[in-house]
Design a protein around this motif. Structure first.
Motif, PDB file in Angstrom:
ATOM      1  N   ILE A   2      -2.106 -39.247 -38.600  1.00  0.00           N
ATOM      2  CA  ILE A   2      -1.081 -40.380 -37.675  1.00  0.00           C
ATOM      3  C   ILE A   2      -2.284 -41.918 -38.455  1.00  0.00           C
ATOM      4  CG2 ILE A   2      -1.078 -41.377 -36.021  1.00  0.00           C
ATOM      5  CD1 ILE A   2      -0.624 -38.787 -34.222  1.00  0.00           C
ATOM      6  N   TYR A   3      -1.597 -42.657 -38.943  1.00  0.00           N
ATOM      7  CA  TYR A   3      -1.903 -43.989 -39.407  1.00  0.00           C
ATOM      8  C   TYR A   3      -1.298 -44.903 -38.457  1.00  0.00           C
ATOM      9  CZ  TYR A   3      -3.227 -47.813 -42.203  1.00  0.00           C
ATOM     10  OH  TYR A   3      -3.424 -49.496 -42.800  1.00  0.00           O
ATOM     11  N   LEU A   4      -2.762 -45.667 -37.320  1.00  0.00           N
ATOM     12  CA  LEU A   4      -2.343 -46.412 -36.422  1.00  0.00           C
ATOM     13  C   LEU A   4      -3.456 -48.027 -36.866  1.00  0.00           C
ATOM     14  CD1 LEU A   4      -1.899 -44.511 -33.271  1.00  0.00           C
ATOM     15  CD2 LEU A   4      -0.358 -45.427 -33.867  1.00  0.00           C
ATOM     16  N   ILE A 348     -11.922 -51.559 -30.066  1.00  0.00           N
ATOM     17  CA  ILE A 348     -10.589 -50.949 -30.978  1.00  0.00           C
ATOM     18  C   ILE A 348      -9.333 -51.611 -30.996  1.00  0.00           C
ATOM     19  CG2 ILE A 348      -9.492 -48.451 -31.061  1.00  0.00           C
ATOM     20  CD1 ILE A 348     -12.365 -48.691 -31.753  1.00  0.00           C
ATOM     21  N   ARG A 349      -8.637 -51.624 -32.212  1.00  0.00           N
ATOM     22  CA  ARG A 349      -7.587 -52.302 -31.934  1.00  0.00           C
ATOM     23  C   ARG A 349      -6.470 -50.475 -32.706  1.00  0.00           C
ATOM     24  NH1 ARG A 349      -6.283 -56.284 -36.831  1.00  0.00           N
ATOM     25  NH2 ARG A 349      -6.629 -53.904 -38.081  1.00  0.00           N
ATOM     26  N   LEU A 350      -5.639 -50.353 -31.613  1.00  0.00           N
ATOM     27  CA  LEU A 350      -4.014 -49.417 -32.693  1.00  0.00           C
ATOM     28  C   LEU A 350      -3.445 -50.382 -33.160  1.00  0.00           C
ATOM     29  CD1 LEU A 350      -3.966 -46.963 -29.606  1.00  0.00           C
ATOM     30  CD2 LEU A 350      -5.760 -47.031 -31.735  1.00  0.00           C
ATOM     31  N   SER A 351      -3.152 -50.273 -33.946  1.00  0.00           N
ATOM     32  CA  SER A 351      -1.638 -51.540 -34.850  1.00  0.00           C
ATOM     33  C   SER A 351       0.171 -50.620 -35.325  1.00  0.00           C
ATOM     34  CB  SER A 351      -2.056 -52.252 -35.826  1.00  0.00           C
ATOM     35  OG  SER A 351      -2.627 -51.986 -36.442  1.00  0.00           O
ATOM     36  N   LEU A 352       0.957 -51.200 -35.034  1.00  0.00           N
ATOM     37  CA  LEU A 352       1.913 -50.384 -35.438  1.00  0.00           C
ATOM     38  C   LEU A 352       2.640 -49.867 -36.208  1.00  0.00           C
ATOM     39  CD1 LEU A 352       3.698 -49.306 -31.655  1.00  0.00           C
ATOM     40  CD2 LEU A 352       1.636 -47.774 -32.879  1.00  0.00           C
TER      41      LEU A 352
END
Length: 380
Positions: A2-4, A348-352
Motif C-alpha cells: 500500500i503506497y501512501l 507522519i504524512r499519508l498522501s494519496l
C-alpha cells in the motif's frame, strides 16, 4: 503493498512510460539539428508545448520545460529577482514554503535582497491582508505555494492575486507542484505571473517539469548555453520527457472530475478513524485542505520508528517533505503553525493518489492502530 507517499513521488502511468520509450528510441534526434530527423523531434516538442498550454488554458509561448519543480521554482524566483533588481530588492514569501523556495530566498538574502517571511495561522495559512500590509515600494515579487506539501493546507492564492492586481508592479509566483489534479488553479484569472509544476508529482517522470511565465514578463536565465527554450533555459531539450509530462498532465486532469470525490472520501475516513486514537493528533486542517494529504503526530513515538514499523507491513508513508525527511529535525511547517517541538518531531504524512482505494485505507487504519499499541508497550 500500500503506497501512501504520493506527495513524495507518484508511480508513472503506463501510457506515459510507453510514450517516453517510443520517443526516446524512435525520435531521438536533437531538436536543434537542421536535418529532418531533428525536425521530427522539434515537432514533437512543439506539440507537447501546445498540448500543455491548452490544458493549462495559457499560450504555448508561456510554457517552458524544465528538469522539475526545484528548477522551476529557482528559475522563477531568482530569474525575476535578478531581472528586476534595479527597481527593488524586496521579496515576500511564507514561512511554510518548500525548501526549493525557502533556500532560493535565503541565497538571494546573501546577495543583498530583503525577504519578508509571512507567518501562518494554526491551519498553516497566510493572510492576504497581512501580505498586502507587507508590500513596499521596492517589493518586486511575491512567492506563495498553492498546497503545502507537508500538511496539505491550501493557500489563498486567488485572494492574493486580487491583492496584487492593486499593486501592478509586484510579480506573483505560485508553486503549484502539490496541487495538480487536486486543487483548481486558473493562472490568468488569479493574476499569476509564474507557476511551477513537477512531473513526478502527477504520474510523469522524475526530471521533468514545467514553468509558466506570463507573456511579456522578463526573466533572467540562470543557465548559459545554447539558448534553448527561447533563451530562457539553455540545454538540449528533453523531448521524450516533455511528451511524457504533457501526456501525464492530460491524463491526470481527465481523471480528476471522476476520482477527486473518492479521494476526499478516503481522506475523510482516515481523518475520522485516526482521530479516535488517543495517541494521534491530526495536523492537517479540516478546512482549506487539499484532498490527498493527511498529516498527524504520534504522542511519545518517534516518527522514523513508526515509518519503518509500517514498512514491515508493506505500507509506505513518510515523515515530512521527501526533500528533508532523512534529516532528523522537527517539521518547520508545524513549528510555524505554532505546534510544540515534540509534536513537530513526531509527524507522519499519508498522501494519496487516484489509485488508492477504500480497502487500502481500512487496512492502513488497522495496521496503524496495532502498530501504535505495540510501540506504546515497547516505549513504556
Amino acid at each position: 503493498m500500500i503506497y501512501l507517499d504520493n506527495s513524495a513521488t507518484t508511480k508513472p502511468y503506463k501510457e506515459v512510460l510507453d510514450s517516453f520509450v517510443t520517443v526516446s528510441s524512435e525520435y531521438f534526434g536533437n531538436p536543434s539539428s537542421l536535418h529532418s530527423f531533428g525536425g521530427q523531434a522539434e515537432k514533437l516538442l512543439s506539440q507537447a508545448r501546445e498540448q500543455t498550454a491548452k490544458l493549462l488554458d495559457v499560450k504555448a509561448n508561456e510554457i517552458y520545460f524544465t528538469s522539475g519543480g526545484t528548477e522551476s521554482n529557482n528559475l522563477a524566483i531568482k530569474g525575476a529577482a535578478y531581472k528586476n533588481r534595479n527597481r527593488g530588492k524586496h521579496l515576500i514569501t511564507s514561512s511554510v514554503e518548500h525548501p526549493s523556495v525557502r533556500l532560493a530566498m535565503e541565497q538571494l538574502e546573501e546577495e543583498g535582497f530583503e525577504i519578508t517571511y509571512l507567518p501562518v495561522d494554526g491551519n498553516g495559512r497566510v493572510s492576504a491582508e497581512e501580505l498586502e500590509q507587507a508590500i513596499r515600494k521596492d517589493t518586486i515579487l511575491v512567492s506563495i505555494m498553492l498546497v503545502n506539501n507537508e500538511v496539505g493546507t491550501i493557500q489563498p492564492v486567488k485572494e492574493i492575486g486580487e491583492v496584487l492586481k492593486r499593486h501592478s508592479t509586484v510579480l506573483f509566483h505560485v508553486d503549484a507542484i502539490q496541487g495538480v489534479g487536486k486543487v483548481p488553479l486558473h493562472l490568468h484569472e488569479y493574476g499569476i505571473d509564474f507557476c511551477s509544476f513537477s512531473g513526478h508529482k502527477f504520474h510523469a517522470l522524475k526530471g521533468t517539469g514545467i514553468l509558466y511565465v506570463r507573456d511579456g514578463i522578463g526573466i533572467t536565465p540562470l543557465f548559459s548555453g545554447g539558448n534553448q527554450e527561447r533563451k530562457l533555459r539553455s540545454g538540449t531539450e528533453n523531448v521524450a520527457g516533455a511528451v511524457a509530462i504533457a501526456k501525464a498532465l492530460r491524463m491526470t486532469l481527465a481523471k480528476s472530475p471522476d476520482r477527486i470525490g473518492a479521494m476526499r472520501e478516503i481522506q475523510s475516513m482516515l481523518r475520522t478513524e485516526l482521530s479516535k486514537n488517543e495517541f494521534i493528533r491530526i495536523n492537517t486542517p479540516a478546512d482549506h485542505a487539499a484532498p490527498h494529504i493527511i498529516n498527524f503526530s504520534l504522542k511519545g513515538i518517534k516518527s522514523e520508528v513508526f515509518v519503518h514499523a509500517l514498512e514491515k507491513e508493506k505500507i509506505f508513508v513518510s515523515t515530512t517533505s521527501a526533500c528533508s525527511s532523512k534529516k532528523k529535525s522537527a517539521s518547520s511547517t508545524l513549528i510555524a503553525m505554532g505546534l510544540p517541538e515534540e509534536i513537530a518531531e513526531s509527524a507522519i504524512r499519508l498522501s494519496l493518489s487516484f489509485n488508492n482505494t477504500v480497502q487500502e485505507a481500512v487496512e492502513t487504519i488497522s495496521v496503524i492502530e496495532n502498530t501504535v499499541k505495540q510501540l506504546e508497550r515497547v516505549m513504556k
